[in-house]
Design a protein around this motif. Structure first.
Motif: not given
Lengths: 284, 313
Positions: B167-171, B195-196, B295-300
């Protein structure tokens, strides 16, 4: 030829310069790899074994003449060292790029695939030369211990051995380009050189009774034959019955021009076809 | 202006069509997400842009140069990461990256610093002189990303760049991609992590069964498939009364719908752009209901994706 991209700040080196870059880093990888030390160990073992056997048993075939020494020592073993080097350094040189996915690191760069192929070939050649150098040094060391000089034929034989190495590496790279599996390309190359070529050569010569000029290992006979005096005749037919008559056995020995042509042609054809295969092969 | 263009780009394997006549032109400095289910043709397209495979028909152009006829010129200013490459195991990151730097023509005087800079950017300094053979998949992925950034490329092609990373690497990789956008780069990246893509990309291109379904800006794509409305998610510190949501918030100007999606979370649909979004935030804060996130909906994007991609394989 130097090319630049209008968007790029860097000048991409010429294809020849890139061959040098690939050679340098592939060689670094080879020299640090386990297989280089295994190959070096095998060569050292062959050398030590020959040194001990000749020193202890003092066989007549080795020690009656200078030429006989080099023929028995070098002529019988060097092709084996060359074939092993070809398999070790060329067997998976190209197929490994696909199976191990190292190709995904190098190919998507501003470099022609031919530069990668040639660079890797040169690296394999240099690594093999290092191995061959060790075997040559031990041969010469022993030769100078037992005899005062080195026959001029040994120089010729060494040059033929280098040409054979070129041809063997051309062939192993071609086979490596045929497959995407490293083990498959290594295994088939080993089987071909160590068994199949020799078997076909003997069958063709012995049963069909035609000269096996199309077999690479037949051409390589000149490496050992040049160390015999006189040079063996191209074709010898001998009766199998004492006193003559009855069935005959024909044996063939490649002449020097024949041997050079076979090795040269093998190299040119396999190098070109191998390169074309690598150019067209896809990373699926 | 950097650009990549697929002109009728097609790849067939016998009777199977992996990519069917892809026409897509992306120009300018931005990040474009390349979406689609497994087997849709994303990696196939990216591989044709990097000479790993050849098109059956059509052309792959980078900065107007055909990758297959003028590879050296086309890829001169491109950084790539396709699948998870392996590096010669006996080499160290310094050696492997120096090899790529030499191939790409980075001047000798800059090479050492450039290699050390990209390795530092990927937080791999302490491993720079260790042999790659001992590295984990994630560590190798970082070195490969470093390789893609080595020549300060104008076009960056990434195939699922955060695969194999923790997760840290992804961020960290997402932050690097965002930073690249600020340096006038065109980034084209495939990903399964919606989400990415929402977080990093400005535009999205979706393909399915080897065909392009849509290519547009992220707000346009989401607006188009959510009835023209935008959606925000509001996080609260304490539970909120239903009446406040269904009467007060739903009654604010331009709000289309408001609903609770948990005790402390709201989902609000509204029509309009960023101005409306800002006004809405002010109005909700004034209600003093303990707003802690907005925040804008991540599921959009996921909603759009699921509407467009009806079946996989």
């Amino acid at each position: 030829m130097t090319q630049t991209n209008f968007e790029s700040k860097n000048v991409v080196p010429s294809s020849i310069a890139q061959v040098g870059i690939i050679t340098k880093y592939t060689l670094l990888d080879y020299v640090r790899s386990r297989r280089f030390f295994i190959m070096l160990t095998i060569t050292a073992l062959i050398s030590v074994l020959l040194t001990v056997l000749v020193g202890y048993y003092r066989p007549a075939g080795f020690l009656t003449s200078e030429l006989g020494f080099y023929s028995s020592w070098w002529g019988t073993s060097v092709t084996f060292v060359i074939i092993l080097s070809g398999i070790f350094f060329g067997g998976d040189a190209i197929s490994g790029e696909f199976q191990n996915k190292t190709g995904y690191f190098g190919v998507p760069n501003p470099i022609r695939r031919s530069s990668i192929y040639i660079g890797k070939w040169i690296a394999a050649f240099i690594a093999s030369i290092a191995i061959l150098g060790v075997f040559t040094a031990v041969t010469l060391g022993n030769g100078l211990y037992y005899f005062s000089g080195v026959p001029s034929q040994f120089g010729e034989s060494l040059l033929f051995a280098l040409l054979y190495l070129v041809a063997v590496l051309g062939f192993t790279f071609f086979f490596s380009s045929l497959f995407k599996s490293s083990s498959m390309s290594i295994l088939l190359t080993a089987i071909l050189f160590l068994f199949v070529f020799t078997l076909i050569q003997q069958l063709v010569a012995g049963l069909v009774q035609i000269e096996p000029w199309f077999i690479l290992t037949y051409g390589s006979q000149i490496i050992g034959n040049v160390l015999t005096s006189p040079y063996p005749p191209n074709i010898t037919t001998a009766s199998l019955r004492p006193g003559g008559g009855g069935p005959t056995l024909t044996t063939y020995n490649a002449t020097i021009p024949e041997g050079l042509a076979i090795m040269g042609i093998y190299f040119v054809i396999t190098a070109v076809v191998g390169l074309i295969l690598f150019e067209r092969k896809e990373f699926n | 202006m950097p650009s990549i263009e697929a002109v009728n780009l097609t790849k067939q394997y016998g009777a199977f069509t992996a990519l069917s006549g892809l026409n897509l032109k992306i120009e300018g400095t931005k990040c474009v997400g390349f979406l689609g289910p497994n087997g849709a043709g994303k990696t196939t397209a990216l591989k044709m842009f990097t000479d790993l495979i050849r098109p059956t028909k059509g052309e792959a152009l980078i900065n107007g140069v055909n990758v297959h006829t003028e590879k050296k010129k086309a890829l001169a200013s491109v950084g790539t990461l396709i699948e998870t490459p392996e590096i010669y195991s006996s080499l160290t990151p310094r050696e492997a990256l120096t090899m790529i730097a030499e191939i790409r023509g980075i001047p000798h005087t800059e090479r050492k610093k450039r290699v050390e800079d990209v390795v530092a950017e990927l937080r791999m300094e302490e491993w720079i002189d260790k042999r790659v053979g001992k590295f984990s998949k994630g560590m190798k992925q970082r070195i490969c990303i470093a390789s893609a950034l080595l020549n300060d490329p104008t076009v960056v092609l990434l195939d699922e760049p955060t695969t194999g990373l923790d997760p840290r690497g992804m961020s960290e990789v997402r932050d690097i991609i965002k930073a690249l956008k600020g340096k006038n780069r065109l980034i084209f990246m495939s990903s399964h992590i919606l989400s990415e893509v929402s977080d990093v990309c400005d535009e999205v291109a979706m393909i399915n069964h080897g065909k392009l379904i849509i290519y547009d800006t992220l707000p346009h794509v989401t607006a188009k498939f959510s009835g023209g409305n935008n959606v925000v998610e509001v996080g609260l510190m304490r539970p909120v009364d239903n009446q406040i949501v269904t009467k007060t918030i739903a009654g604010f100007p331009d709000v289309v719908a408001a609903e609770k999606i948990g005790d402390k979370d709201l989902k609000i649909s509204f029509s309009g752009g960023l101005e409306v979004q800002e006004r809405l935030l002010n109005d909700i804060v004034k209600l003093n209901i303990g707003v802690v996130s907005y925040k804008p909906a991540s599921s959009e994007l996921e909603d759009v994706y699921l509407k467009l991609i009806t079946a996989t394989l």
